[in-house]
Design an enzyme around this catalytic site. Structure first.
Site, short mmCIF file in Angstrom:
data_model
loop_
_atom_site.label_atom_id
_atom_site.label_comp_id
_atom_site.label_asym_id
_atom_site.label_seq_id
_atom_site.Cartn_x
_atom_site.Cartn_y
_atom_site.Cartn_z
N HIS A 1 -43.93 55.65 -5.33
CA HIS A 1 -43.82 56.13 -6.70
C HIS A 1 -45.19 56.62 -7.17
CE1 HIS A 1 -44.70 51.71 -7.20
NE2 HIS A 1 -45.72 52.27 -7.81
C1 T46 Z 1 -48.16 50.17 -7.76
C2 T46 Z 1 -48.22 49.52 -6.43
C3 T46 Z 1 -49.60 49.58 -5.82
C4 T46 Z 1 -43.58 42.95 -12.72
O1 T46 Z 1 -42.77 42.20 -13.30
N1 T46 Z 1 -44.83 43.10 -13.24
C5 T46 Z 1 -45.77 43.88 -12.67
O2 T46 Z 1 -46.90 43.97 -13.17
C6 T46 Z 1 -45.41 44.60 -11.48
C7 T46 Z 1 -46.42 45.53 -10.81
C8 T46 Z 1 -44.15 44.46 -10.96
N2 T46 Z 1 -43.25 43.62 -11.58
C9 T46 Z 1 -41.93 43.44 -10.98
C10 T46 Z 1 -41.06 44.69 -10.95
C11 T46 Z 1 -40.24 44.52 -9.70
O3 T46 Z 1 -39.07 43.79 -10.00
O4 T46 Z 1 -42.12 43.08 -9.61
C12 T46 Z 1 -41.12 43.65 -8.79
C13 T46 Z 1 -41.73 44.43 -7.63
O5 T46 Z 1 -42.42 45.58 -8.14
P1 T46 Z 1 -42.47 46.96 -7.36
O6 T46 Z 1 -41.25 47.15 -6.57
O7 T46 Z 1 -42.81 48.04 -8.37
O8 T46 Z 1 -43.73 46.74 -6.38
P2 T46 Z 1 -44.45 47.79 -5.42
O9 T46 Z 1 -45.23 46.99 -4.47
O10 T46 Z 1 -43.50 48.78 -4.88
O11 T46 Z 1 -45.46 48.60 -6.39
C14 T46 Z 1 -46.51 47.92 -7.06
C15 T46 Z 1 -46.61 48.36 -8.52
O12 T46 Z 1 -45.33 48.25 -9.15
C16 T46 Z 1 -47.09 49.76 -8.69
O13 T46 Z 1 -47.48 49.97 -10.04
O14 T46 Z 1 -48.88 51.12 -8.02
O15 T46 Z 1 -47.75 48.17 -6.42
#
Ligand code: T46
Length: 138
Positions: free
Chosen positions: A49
């Site tokens: 993303h």
């Molecule tokens: C990014 C890369 C480097 C939260 O509740 N709070 C938070 O601050 C974050 C970042 C995520 N979440 C929840 C949302 C999802 O249910 O944690 C779960 C996993 O998040 P996500 O699938 O977005 O994680 P990544 O590793 O794909 O991406 C993350 C960050 O979301 C993003 O901003 O730049 O790490």
């Protein structure tokens, strides 16, 4: 694409090492949120993303992983394996994280609170939006 990697001030002596990061000083934003990614399976691809306005600095505290950055024109792969270094990712940059070592701990310093509306999760939408954006590197 200009890759911005910060070398944090590190003090090492016979006891070990300590690296320090000050928001608004060592990195170009005040830190509003810290989160960390760990226990990621080696075959997993995370991220995939871009953010409309969020700025972040990624630090690989332990182990290693790879980060693909895509600004809509160029793509570049960066290997992360040094706890004293931080990779800046500005707004409107697509990112993917992969090849996590089993012990990898990736810490992220973020310029803002969590906001799902700031995410662009479709690469076609990202390419369209990136075509209208300027270079956001510091
Ligand atoms: C990014 C890369 C480097 C939260 O509740 N709070 C938070 O601050 C974050 C970042 C995520 N979440 C929840 C949302 C999802 O249910 O944690 C779960 C996993 O998040 P996500 O699938 O977005 O994680 P990544 O590793 O794909 O991406 C993350 C960050 O979301 C993003 O901003 O730049 O790490």
């Amino acid at each position: 694409m200009k890759i911005v990697m910060y070398d944090f001030k590190t003090s090492a002596d016979e006891r070990g090492a300590l690296s320090a990061v000050e928001g608004g000083k060592d990195i170009p934003f005040e830190i509003k949120r810290v989160y960390y990614i760990y226990s990621t399976k080696p075959e997993v691809r995370r991220g995939c993303h871009a953010h409309k306005s969020l700025k972040q600095v990624l630090v690989c505290m332990k182990g290693s992983c790879k980060i693909l950055l895509d600004d809509g024109k160029e793509r570049q792969e960066i290997r992360m394996d040094m706890p004293g270094k931080g990779l800046f990712i500005g707004e409107m940059v697509w990112r993917e994280m992969y090849d996590f070592s089993p012990d990898c701990v990736l810490v992220v310093l973020a310029s803002d609170h969590y906001d799902e509306n700031d995410y662009i999760r479709d690469h076609v939408d990202f390419i369209k939006a990136a075509g209208h954006s300027r270079d956001h590197s510091p």
